[in-house]
Write a protein that holds these residues in place. Structure first.
Motif, PDB file in Angstrom:
ATOM      1  N   UNK A   1      11.933  40.115   0.314  1.00  0.00           N
ATOM      2  CA  UNK A   1      11.792  38.896   1.445  1.00  0.00           C
ATOM      3  C   UNK A   1      13.095  37.743   1.205  1.00  0.00           C
ATOM      4  N   UNK A   2      14.062  38.125   0.594  1.00  0.00           N
ATOM      5  CA  UNK A   2      15.113  37.096   0.264  1.00  0.00           C
ATOM      6  C   UNK A   2      16.137  36.966   1.359  1.00  0.00           C
ATOM      7  N   UNK A   3      16.492  38.469   1.831  1.00  0.00           N
ATOM      8  CA  UNK A   3      17.468  38.650   2.834  1.00  0.00           C
ATOM      9  C   UNK A   3      17.134  39.537   3.871  1.00  0.00           C
ATOM     10  N   UNK A   4      17.742  39.146   4.991  1.00  0.00           N
ATOM     11  CA  UNK A   4      17.496  40.027   6.122  1.00  0.00           C
ATOM     12  C   UNK A   4      18.816  40.475   6.583  1.00  0.00           C
ATOM     13  N   UNK A   5      18.687  41.982   7.496  1.00  0.00           N
ATOM     14  CA  UNK A   5      19.982  42.379   7.857  1.00  0.00           C
ATOM     15  C   UNK A   5      19.848  42.626   9.496  1.00  0.00           C
ATOM     16  N   UNK A   6      20.759  42.301  10.313  1.00  0.00           N
ATOM     17  CA  UNK A   6      20.658  42.409  11.517  1.00  0.00           C
ATOM     18  C   UNK A   6      21.197  43.767  11.877  1.00  0.00           C
ATOM     19  N   UNK A   7      21.032  44.255  13.257  1.00  0.00           N
ATOM     20  CA  UNK A   7      21.602  45.504  13.610  1.00  0.00           C
ATOM     21  C   UNK A   7      22.848  45.961  13.617  1.00  0.00           C
ATOM     22  N   UNK A   8      23.925  45.114  13.304  1.00  0.00           N
ATOM     23  CA  UNK A   8      25.231  44.927  13.012  1.00  0.00           C
ATOM     24  C   UNK A   8      25.559  44.941  11.448  1.00  0.00           C
ATOM     25  N   UNK A   9      24.548  44.731  10.705  1.00  0.00           N
ATOM     26  CA  UNK A   9      24.845  44.784   9.100  1.00  0.00           C
ATOM     27  C   UNK A   9      25.207  43.091   8.905  1.00  0.00           C
TER      28      UNK A   9
END
Length: 126
Positions: free
Chosen positions: A50-58
Motif C-alpha cells: 500500500x505504499x505505491x500505485x502503478x497506472x496502466x502505462x507504468x
C-alpha cells in the motif's frame, strides 16, 4: 507495517524524481543504480503493502502512506546534506553520507539537529 531501509530508499527516490515529472520503474533503477528486475520486485512489494500505485502505462505514484514515509526520509536527507555541507563537507560526499545517516538517526536526535540548524541559520557568526 514496518518498512525497511531499502523500501524507504525506493519511496524517497520516487518522491525526488516526481519533482521533475512522471516516474517509472526504470527511472528509479537509474536513479539508484539498481537493476530493473530488482526495482520491479521492490515496486511489487511496495504496491502490495500500500505504499505505491502503478497506472496502466507504468507510472508510479505514492499513496498517502508512501508519501508520509518518503517525505520524512527526504526531509532528513535534505537537512542532513545541507548541515554537512555547512560543516565543510564536499556536497557529493555530504549527500552520500546523509543517505547513510537518515535511516538510523532517532527522531529525537534529528529534531535536535534540525532545531540547531535553524538556529544557526538565524544567528550567523559575526
Amino acid at each position: 507495517m514496518q518498512i525497511h531501509e531499502s523500501g524507504e530508499n525506493y519511496l524517497e527516490a520516487i518522491l525526488a524524481l516526481s519533482e521533475k515529472g512522471p516516474v517509472r520503474s526504470i527511472d528509479v533503477a537509474q536513479h539508484l543504480g539498481f537493476s530493473k528486475p530488482s526495482v520491479s520486485r521492490a515496486m511489487s512489494l511496495l504496491r502490495e503493502n500500500g505504499y505505491v500505485v502503478m497506472d496502466d502505462i507504468g507510472l508510479l505514484t505514492l499513496t498517502p502512506a508512501g508519501m508520509e514515509v518518503a517525505a520524512r526520509i527526504y526531509e532528513r536527507h535534505r537537512m542532513l546534506t545541507q548541515w554537512l555541507i555547512r560543516l565543510g563537507v564536499d556536497p557529493k560526499v555530504a549527500a552520500e553520507d546523509a543517505c547513510k545517516i537518515e535511516h538510523d538517526l532517532s527522531e529525537e536526535t534529528f529534531e535536535a539537529l534540525k532545531r540547531h540548524s535553524q538556529w544557526a541559520d538565524e544567528n550567523p557568526p559575526k
